[in-house]
Design an enzyme around this catalytic site. Sequence first.
Site, PDB file in Angstrom:
ATOM      1  N   LYS A   1      -0.001 -22.526  67.080  1.00 34.28           N
ATOM      2  CA  LYS A   1      -1.308 -22.044  66.640  1.00 34.28           C
ATOM      3  C   LYS A   1      -2.371 -23.074  67.039  1.00 34.28           C
ATOM      4  CE  LYS A   1       0.939 -19.985  62.588  1.00 34.28           C
ATOM      5  NZ  LYS A   1       1.007 -19.961  61.094  1.00 34.28           N
TER       6      LYS A   1
ATOM      7  N   ASP B   1       2.682 -23.082  55.187  1.00 35.39           N
ATOM      8  CA  ASP B   1       1.950 -24.190  54.582  1.00 35.39           C
ATOM      9  C   ASP B   1       0.546 -23.769  54.180  1.00 35.39           C
ATOM     10  OD1 ASP B   1       3.801 -26.593  54.955  1.00 35.39           O
ATOM     11  OD2 ASP B   1       3.751 -25.749  56.966  1.00 35.39           O
TER      12      ASP B   1
ATOM     13  N   THR C   1       5.532 -20.158  61.017  1.00 36.78           N
ATOM     14  CA  THR C   1       4.983 -21.426  60.558  1.00 36.78           C
ATOM     15  C   THR C   1       4.994 -22.465  61.671  1.00 36.78           C
ATOM     16  OG1 THR C   1       5.296 -23.244  58.976  1.00 36.78           O
ATOM     17  CG2 THR C   1       7.273 -22.063  59.669  1.00 36.78           C
TER      18      THR C   1
ATOM     19  N   ASP D   1       2.400 -16.870  57.193  1.00 36.62           N
ATOM     20  CA  ASP D   1       2.274 -18.314  57.347  1.00 36.62           C
ATOM     21  C   ASP D   1       2.949 -18.983  56.148  1.00 36.62           C
ATOM     22  OD1 ASP D   1       1.126 -20.854  58.298  1.00 36.62           O
ATOM     23  OD2 ASP D   1      -0.188 -20.669  56.552  1.00 36.62           O
TER      24      ASP D   1
END
Length: 238
Positions: A149, A19, A117, A17
């Site tokens: 996600k 962020d 991401t 991932d």
Amino acid sequence: MSEPRTPARTAAAVLWDMDGTLVDTEPAWIAAEHALVTEHGGTWTHEHAMALVGADLLDAGAYLREHGGVDLTPHEIVEELLDRVVDVVVADIPWRPGAQELLAAVRDAGVPCALVTMSWERFAAPVVAALPPGTFDVVVTGDNVERGKPHPDPYLLGAERLGLDPRDCVAVEDSPTGTRSAEAAGCRVLVVPHHVDVPPGPARTFATSLADLDAAALLRVGAQPVAAQPVTADRTSR
């Protein structure tokens, strides 16, 4: 009846991932959300901001429209937010402690890496460009998938592009949303919580910081049958 599948001894790849995990960009996103909502006469709270950590950007845009009173389409809201946060990241990338070092260690070990991401390509690109060439074999951004996600699609696509079974991969996440996505794809997950808490789970191993890990410790996460205990580097290994 098929035989139960035996996990790999160590993870075959790492799916990262971005962020909140590799870069601490959440403050920039939150500031942009507050500014946009204020400009449209709405009210934005800390709880609203935390609800969006790790979320698909179009889902976040719809949330800002509903809860922040921003009278734009979700896509227009995302573009407005990106205009604000890209400039911040380009000026000074806020790396999380240990992120660059652990990325380099995994690559030095010859292990494939994918960036997975929910940020769109124009936000992820300057982060990727700031790393040594070839750090990521694959980059999956939020504008590459129809369902972001917590759906499994981003991690499934990352593993597919690497030519691997997601069950042989370890994902590195900081949020409940991202962790659910990786689990739904079949990955083991190293969770390094940052802005929001992540509850324990059978496919989850926890660490307090990427700086506490080495490549061997990270890759072992992919082989653990139950992973709800903290993990640290083996300081005797190189």
